[in-house]
Scaffold this active site. Structure first.
Site, mmCIF file in Angstrom:
data_model
loop_
_atom_site.group_PDB
_atom_site.id
_atom_site.type_symbol
_atom_site.label_atom_id
_atom_site.label_comp_id
_atom_site.label_asym_id
_atom_site.label_seq_id
_atom_site.Cartn_x
_atom_site.Cartn_y
_atom_site.Cartn_z
ATOM 1 N N TRP A 142 0.836 -1.213 0.000
ATOM 2 C CA TRP A 142 0.000 0.000 0.000
ATOM 3 C C TRP A 142 0.864 1.254 0.000
ATOM 4 O O TRP A 142 0.536 2.234 -0.675
ATOM 5 C CB TRP A 142 -0.975 -0.016 1.174
ATOM 6 C CG TRP A 142 -1.979 -1.119 1.057
ATOM 7 C CD1 TRP A 142 -2.149 -2.168 1.906
ATOM 8 C CD2 TRP A 142 -2.952 -1.302 0.014
ATOM 9 N NE1 TRP A 142 -3.160 -2.982 1.459
ATOM 10 C CE2 TRP A 142 -3.669 -2.478 0.309
ATOM 11 C CE3 TRP A 142 -3.283 -0.580 -1.128
ATOM 12 C CZ2 TRP A 142 -4.700 -2.948 -0.514
ATOM 13 C CZ3 TRP A 142 -4.312 -1.053 -1.953
ATOM 14 C CH2 TRP A 142 -5.006 -2.221 -1.635
ATOM 15 N N ASP B 276 -1.477 6.658 6.295
ATOM 16 C CA ASP B 276 -2.598 5.791 5.894
ATOM 17 C C ASP B 276 -2.831 4.815 7.047
ATOM 18 O O ASP B 276 -1.985 3.977 7.334
ATOM 19 C CB ASP B 276 -2.208 5.048 4.608
ATOM 20 C CG ASP B 276 -3.218 3.986 4.192
ATOM 21 O OD1 ASP B 276 -4.221 3.776 4.896
ATOM 22 O OD2 ASP B 276 -2.987 3.341 3.136
ATOM 23 N N LYS C 202 -11.822 -1.892 6.554
ATOM 24 C CA LYS C 202 -11.008 -2.804 7.345
ATOM 25 C C LYS C 202 -11.547 -2.859 8.777
ATOM 26 O O LYS C 202 -11.775 -3.922 9.314
ATOM 27 C CB LYS C 202 -9.538 -2.368 7.351
ATOM 28 C CG LYS C 202 -8.954 -2.072 5.972
ATOM 29 C CD LYS C 202 -8.850 -3.329 5.108
ATOM 30 C CE LYS C 202 -8.755 -3.032 3.627
ATOM 31 N NZ LYS C 202 -7.552 -2.347 3.186
HETATM 32 C C1 PLP Z 1 -7.106 -1.822 1.878
HETATM 33 C C2 PLP Z 1 -6.110 -0.762 2.014
HETATM 34 C C3 PLP Z 1 -6.039 0.304 1.096
HETATM 35 C C4 PLP Z 1 -6.925 0.400 -0.124
HETATM 36 O O1 PLP Z 1 -8.214 0.663 0.191
HETATM 37 P P1 PLP Z 1 -9.311 0.822 -0.972
HETATM 38 O O2 PLP Z 1 -10.475 1.349 -0.216
HETATM 39 O O3 PLP Z 1 -9.517 -0.524 -1.572
HETATM 40 O O4 PLP Z 1 -8.786 1.794 -1.963
HETATM 41 C C5 PLP Z 1 -5.112 1.288 1.324
HETATM 42 N N1 PLP Z 1 -4.264 1.231 2.363
HETATM 43 C C6 PLP Z 1 -4.306 0.224 3.263
HETATM 44 C C7 PLP Z 1 -3.356 0.213 4.399
HETATM 45 C C8 PLP Z 1 -5.218 -0.805 3.105
HETATM 46 O O5 PLP Z 1 -5.241 -1.817 3.993
#
Ligand code: PLP
Length: 360
Positions: A101, A171, A195
């Site tokens: 990511w 993030d 998540k």
């Molecule tokens: C799942 C995830 C993403 C991507 O999320 P989307 O909503 O599918 O764009 C980005 N960063 C992390 C750390 C993730 O676990």
């Protein structure tokens, strides 16, 4: 079949209480004769839903006055573009690469400026967090970027990097609301909610006010400009109304259950059961350096691909589902987010013990 224990990395398990409440509200939300999916986002009813969600989020996290909270669309991934577009004044940014990511965010940002990886743990399949105490952060860097919990590899920053005074952008998709945080250490914190908070399609941004500006990169789409959304209370266009409503129910559920301090205690207790077993098992091994382990995503392997596949299959037959690891790590991964009950992890470990005895 009743409900299973769902160890999916995302979209992931939600609190059963929240799902029941949403089900009860489905046809007639609070006597208004329609579901939340069917109401105007300009209605008073929906304005209350988003205002309450924001207020509860602020209270849970302790968001200071000088930070905005936005409920946006495009998932975590669209913020990979929004971050450089909104923050690049000098068109210079430093990224720390601790997994897929972070790497994706890094690659996206390269379209917009001079972007450098100042540290990486790619040399050991991202199984650790690099030492970030004295990185070569550039003097003119607009920001330093991290992915705080690495969903695929199961690592977490337990100490934030020394950004040498530069803005920290994080993030937090897979550790959002899993433990208390000090927002003042961040310029921008954002996460896709699927998540640990709600249904896919909503991303929550917490942004220090002075970073919400008009002088973004000139070709920034209006919808990706944080100021556009901040000025319109996250409703420049129709938001993901239903997703925001579910997030709001999850905030209430967290508040009722002791807030983020209690959430952290529950998460530590759950993770300990699994990590303690991995440390003593002769068959299963955790893949992450001990001091960098995540409380949320726990990858493990047997060292034998056929046995891994057999484990995943038999676990599913026993109501323990979505344990297959990401294709880049192999083996297994148990995501044990806020809504995974303690009993789910205990059941998993019991099953692992049984499997170990049968397959030694
Ligand atoms: C799942 C995830 C993403 C991507 O999320 P989307 O909503 O599918 O764009 C980005 N960063 C992390 C750390 C993730 O676990």
């Amino acid at each position: 079949m009743g409900r299973v224990y769902n160890f999916s990395a995302g979209p992931a398990v939600l609190p059963e209480e929240v799902l029941k409440e949403a089900a009860a509200d489905m046809l007639d939300y609070k006597g208004c004769g329609m579901s939340v999916m069917e109401m105007s986002h300009r209605s008073k009813m929906f304005q209350d839903i988003i205002d309450t969600a924001e207020a509860d989020f602020r209270e849970l996290v302790g968001v200071p006055e000088n930070y905005k909270v936005l409920f946006l669309q495009g998932g975590g991934s669209l913020q990979f573009s929004a971050v450089p577009l909104n923050l690049m004044k000098n068109k210079v940014a430093d990224y720390i690469i601790t997994g897929n990511w972070a790497k994706k965010a890094f690659e996206e940002a390269q379209k917009y400026g001079d972007v450098k990886a100042v540290a990486s743990s790619a040399d050991k399949t991202y199984s650790y967090i690099p030492d970030c105490s004295d990185l070569p952060i550039r003097e003119n860097a607009d920001y330093v970027y991290i992915c705080e919990n690495n969903t695929i590899y199961g690592t977490k920053y337990h100490k934030l990097p020394n950004t040498k005074g530069k803005i920290l952008v994080s993030d937090v998709s897979s550790c959002f609301l899993s433990e208390p945080v000090d927002i003042t250490k961040y310029g921008v914190m954002y996460g896709g909610v699927q998540k640990n908070i709600g249904p896919a399609g909503v991303v929550i941004d917490v942004i220090r006010e002075d970073l919400i500006r008009d002088d973004v990169l000139p070709f920034t789409p209006n919808l990706l400009k944080w100021k556009t959304q901040a000025d319109k209370g996250s409703m420049f266009n129709t938001p993901n109304c239903y997703g925001i409503y579910i997030c709001g129910l999850v905030f209430k559920w967290l508040k009722k259950n002791g807030g983020l301090t209690a959430a952290k205690e529950r998460n530590e207790k759950k993770a300990k059961v699994l990590y303690d077993f991995l440390d003593e098992s002769e068959l299963f091994k955790g893949t992450v350096r001990r001091e960098d382990r995540s409380l949320m995503n726990v990858p493990f392997v047997t060292g034998n691909e056929e046995l891994d596949a057999k484990f995943v299959k038999e676990a599913a037959e026993n109501g323990l589902v979505n344990l297959k690891g990401h294709r880049t790590v192999g083996g297994m991964r148990a995501s044990i987010y806020n809504a995974m009950p303690y009993e789910g992890v205990v059941k998993l470990v019991e099953f692992m013990k049984k499997f170990e005895t049968e397959n030694k």
